[in-house]
Write a protein that holds these residues in place. Structure first.
Motif, mmCIF file in Angstrom:
data_model
loop_
_atom_site.group_PDB
_atom_site.id
_atom_site.type_symbol
_atom_site.label_atom_id
_atom_site.label_comp_id
_atom_site.label_asym_id
_atom_site.label_seq_id
_atom_site.Cartn_x
_atom_site.Cartn_y
_atom_site.Cartn_z
ATOM 1 N N UNK A 263 0.868 -1.180 0.000
ATOM 2 C CA UNK A 263 0.000 0.000 0.000
ATOM 3 C C UNK A 263 0.905 1.231 0.000
ATOM 4 N N UNK A 264 0.547 2.214 -0.818
ATOM 5 C CA UNK A 264 1.272 3.480 -0.847
ATOM 6 C C UNK A 264 0.324 4.584 -0.401
ATOM 7 N N UNK A 265 0.727 5.329 0.615
ATOM 8 C CA UNK A 265 -0.048 6.475 1.088
ATOM 9 C C UNK A 265 0.669 7.735 0.617
ATOM 10 N N UNK A 266 0.038 8.460 -0.299
ATOM 11 C CA UNK A 266 0.659 9.619 -0.937
ATOM 12 C C UNK A 266 0.556 10.866 -0.069
ATOM 13 N N UNK A 267 1.445 11.827 -0.274
ATOM 14 C CA UNK A 267 1.253 13.129 0.367
ATOM 15 C C UNK A 267 -0.063 13.720 -0.118
ATOM 16 N N UNK A 268 -0.816 14.305 0.786
ATOM 17 C CA UNK A 268 -2.130 14.820 0.427
ATOM 18 C C UNK A 268 -3.252 13.834 0.687
ATOM 19 N N UNK A 269 -2.911 12.604 1.102
ATOM 20 C CA UNK A 269 -3.943 11.619 1.422
ATOM 21 C C UNK A 269 -4.661 12.014 2.702
ATOM 22 N N UNK A 270 -5.917 11.655 2.804
ATOM 23 C CA UNK A 270 -6.679 11.824 4.042
ATOM 24 C C UNK A 270 -6.214 10.734 5.008
ATOM 25 N N UNK A 271 -5.475 11.122 6.040
ATOM 26 C CA UNK A 271 -4.845 10.154 6.941
ATOM 27 C C UNK A 271 -5.884 9.298 7.655
ATOM 28 N N UNK A 272 -6.953 9.905 8.115
ATOM 29 C CA UNK A 272 -7.969 9.143 8.847
ATOM 30 C C UNK A 272 -8.605 8.084 7.952
ATOM 31 N N UNK A 273 -8.918 8.463 6.704
ATOM 32 C CA UNK A 273 -9.507 7.483 5.770
ATOM 33 C C UNK A 273 -8.501 6.395 5.410
ATOM 34 N N UNK A 274 -7.243 6.783 5.271
ATOM 35 C CA UNK A 274 -6.219 5.790 4.959
ATOM 36 C C UNK A 274 -6.049 4.804 6.101
ATOM 37 N N UNK A 275 -6.115 5.288 7.317
ATOM 38 C CA UNK A 275 -6.011 4.407 8.489
ATOM 39 C C UNK A 275 -7.187 3.437 8.528
ATOM 40 N N UNK A 290 -5.237 -13.684 0.247
ATOM 41 C CA UNK A 290 -4.158 -13.537 -0.741
ATOM 42 C C UNK A 290 -3.911 -12.087 -1.118
ATOM 43 N N UNK A 291 -4.974 -11.261 -1.141
ATOM 44 C CA UNK A 291 -4.827 -9.867 -1.551
ATOM 45 C C UNK A 291 -4.628 -8.921 -0.375
ATOM 46 N N UNK A 292 -4.445 -9.471 0.822
ATOM 47 C CA UNK A 292 -4.282 -8.643 2.019
ATOM 48 C C UNK A 292 -2.990 -7.821 1.956
ATOM 49 N N UNK A 293 -3.038 -6.619 2.504
ATOM 50 C CA UNK A 293 -1.877 -5.728 2.508
ATOM 51 C C UNK A 293 -0.912 -6.120 3.631
ATOM 52 N N UNK A 294 0.389 -6.200 3.299
ATOM 53 C CA UNK A 294 1.404 -6.524 4.315
ATOM 54 C C UNK A 294 2.526 -5.493 4.378
ATOM 55 N N UNK A 295 2.666 -4.642 3.338
ATOM 56 C CA UNK A 295 3.716 -3.609 3.331
ATOM 57 C C UNK A 295 3.056 -2.265 3.080
ATOM 58 N N UNK A 296 3.380 -1.272 3.918
ATOM 59 C CA UNK A 296 2.749 0.043 3.779
ATOM 60 C C UNK A 296 3.835 1.118 3.698
ATOM 61 N N UNK A 297 3.815 1.871 2.596
ATOM 62 C CA UNK A 297 4.778 2.939 2.359
ATOM 63 C C UNK A 297 4.055 4.282 2.501
ATOM 64 N N UNK A 298 4.516 5.090 3.454
ATOM 65 C CA UNK A 298 3.843 6.341 3.794
ATOM 66 C C UNK A 298 4.823 7.502 3.608
ATOM 67 N N UNK A 299 4.360 8.566 2.946
ATOM 68 C CA UNK A 299 5.239 9.722 2.719
ATOM 69 C C UNK A 299 5.700 10.295 4.057
ATOM 70 N N UNK A 300 6.974 10.675 4.091
ATOM 71 C CA UNK A 300 7.576 11.115 5.352
ATOM 72 C C UNK A 300 6.855 12.316 5.976
ATOM 73 N N UNK A 301 6.178 13.109 5.161
ATOM 74 C CA UNK A 301 5.500 14.291 5.708
ATOM 75 C C UNK A 301 4.293 13.927 6.570
ATOM 76 N N UNK A 302 3.734 12.742 6.387
ATOM 77 C CA UNK A 302 2.571 12.328 7.171
ATOM 78 C C UNK A 302 2.805 10.998 7.882
#
Length: 519
Positions: A263-275, A290-302
């Motif tokens: 999963x990639x969380x971009x800058x500008x993402x709604x943090x609460x919705x992403x959580x 099988x499609x479950x998320x196991x790695x999450x990449x979050x922009x350093x600003x958030x």
């Protein structure tokens, strides 16, 4: 409030379902519920001869079924849709009893199964009906493309989605005119048998769907040796062995295998919705998806805000091993699954990872329950950095540039599913750069998984072939083209020499080229 004692199957009902298994020997095994560790049912075990008999009966049934009209098949598919919804309470109980997942996640399976029946019921004729194709000579040549069933499909299904994975692939196979010999997983046979019983009630012939029981290592080879096509959902290691066996017989196979989904969380993402999306994407069915998320990449600003908000949300997650619809995460299915996640967590911590949330087994909830766990600072040397955990464990990684995040997300042998969170237009562009069979924007996996018209499957070592959509149906068919030639042969009329015919044909092709260019 409902408790675990209310999720049971009566012995006489279990016996009624197990009679659907083709098994003539005396060997049996006992299944155990992950909700409590209690015995569920005694299951007969099939022999290699039972497998051969299943294929023999299926082949006879398939010859008649292949001649059955698409209209009749459509009616059976739509009746099944209605029956699944009508009998969902028993199906929900069986899914929970055999897999341990939360009731809301069990309902995902009911919904997926019903939607699959409706989709293929409504689109069967459009996908399988004869299609006209352009002939070599306009008017003089007509070509129709037909889809012919493969024959008998060998279906090997997993325990983690015992309802939908038991049915959705095989349902497409029989809709296309095939018969099925099915080996459900040894952990969850009753759920598969219950939905197969509903298929019979919907109008599918009984001999068309044969069920055998036993360990894949014992009867799996007999299935592959006799099938015309194999459909398998499970581990990558097993999928490779199956593919090798299929190649020896020159038969096709579709394989949905493992994933280490990012999963990639971009800058500008709604943090609460992403959580909130992470809770569903990573911890549905206790991460055993099988499609479950196991790695999450979050922009350093958030990153810090996201990490802390996720830890806070998980501290209030509702756990349970019961029929309460408000439970947000159920249990792992077996001691082996619990051992894997405990090993991955301990190994990561030994290699210097930091525990953000969770990290413990909780036998007070269920025998093999494990808390949803979040790690950060996971180094490449840790097992869970690259290996699939298949449990409620995710690792967080901050990134500086989107290119860095995309590269990290793609740096895996797997390519099953991915998720991107952020402003829609930008997130969609990032999604197009990811090497995964499905990518969900502002959703974990359900946008593609629940859209039955969208093909679903893996790239790289996550498998081959696609379920759902037209591809999910056509994989179970052979394409046949029938051409009809009128007035003159393709080689030209008898009254013209080949040289003259070549000259005329060359002029004609040139004219057609210019006409089509202007059009």
């Amino acid at each position: 409030m409902p408790d675990v004692a209310q999720i049971t199957v009566a012995p006489e009902r279990a016996a009624q379902l197990t009679r659907l298994i083709r098994a003539t020997g005396t060997e049996t095994r006992t299944t155990v519920s992950p909700l409590s560790g209690a015995d569920v049912a005694t299951i007969p075990v099939s022999t290699d001869q039972d497998v051969l008999d299943a294929f023999a009966a299926a082949r006879v049934a398939q010859l008649t079924w292949a001649r059955t009209s698409l209209r009749r098949r459509k009616k059976a598919l739509l009746r099944l849709h209605d029956l699944v919804l009508k009998h969902q309470d028993e199906l929900l109980d069986l899914v929970q009893l055999e897999s341990g997942k939360a009731r809301a996640h069990a309902f995902d399976e009911v919904l997926h199964t019903a939607l699959t029946g409706r989709y293929y019921g409504r689109r069967l004729a459009r996908i399988l009906g004869p299609h006209r194709r352009g002939g070599v000579y306009p008017v003089l040549t007509s070509v129709r493309q037909h889809q012919r069933p493969k024959g008998v499909v060998g279906l090997i299904t997993p325990w983690n989605y015992p309802l939908s994975m038991a049915l959705v692939d095989g349902l497409a196979a029989v809709a296309a005119g095939n018969a099925v010999v099915h080996k459900p997983d040894s952990q969850a046979p009753l759920t598969a048998l219950a939905i197969i019983e509903l298929m019979y009630r919907a109008g599918f012939p009984k001999d068309l769907w044969q069920v055998v029981s036993g360990a894949g290592s014992v009867i799996g080879s007999a299935i592959i040796a006799n099938a015309d096509y194999i459909c398998f959902t499970g581990s990558t290691a097993t999928g490779k062995r199956i593919a090798a066996q299929c190649s020896e017989r020159l038969i096709g196979c579709s394989l949905e295998l493992g994933g280490k989904n990012p999963m990639i969380v971009l800058p500008g993402a709604d943090v609460e919705k992403a959580v909130e999306g992470t809770v569903t994407a990573a911890f549905s069915s206790a991460g055993q998806l099988c499609v479950s998320i196991e790695r999450i990449y979050v922009h350093e600003s958030i990153y810090a805000r996201y990490r802390d908000a996720l830890a806070e949300r998980l501290s209030h997650l509702a756990f349970g091993a019961n029929a309460d619809w408000e439970v947000e995460m159920g249990t792992l299915v077996s001691p082996a699954q619990l051992a894997t996640i405990e090993k991955h967590v301990a190994d990561a911590l030994d290699h210097g990872a930091t525990l953000v949330s969770g990290g413990r087994a909780r036998p007070d909830i269920a025998p093999w329950f494990h808390e949803p766990t979040v790690l950060e600072d996971v180094p490449p040397a840790a097992l869970c950095f690259a290996e699939e955990t298949f449990g409620p464990l995710v690792s967080l990684y901050p990134y500086r540039s989107v290119g860095e995040a995309v590269q990290a997300a793609n740096s895996t042998v797997y390519g099953l599913n991915a998720s991107v969170w952020g402003p829609t237009r930008r997130a969609r562009k990032v999604a197009e750069r990811l090497r995964a069979g499905t990518v969900n924007v502002n959703e974990g996996f359900a946008a593609t998984f629940g859209s039955i018209g969208a093909p679903m499957g893996g790239m790289k070592e996550s498998g081959t072939g696609r379920r759902q959509g037209a591809e999910g149906l056509l994989r179970f068919t052979e394409t046949q083209s029938i051409g009809v030639q009128r007035l003159m042969p393709v080689s030209g009329p008898a009254f013209l020499s080949r040289r003259t015919f070549r000259s005329l044909l060359t002029v004609g092709l040139g004219l057609l080229r210019r006409l089509t260019t202007r059009a």
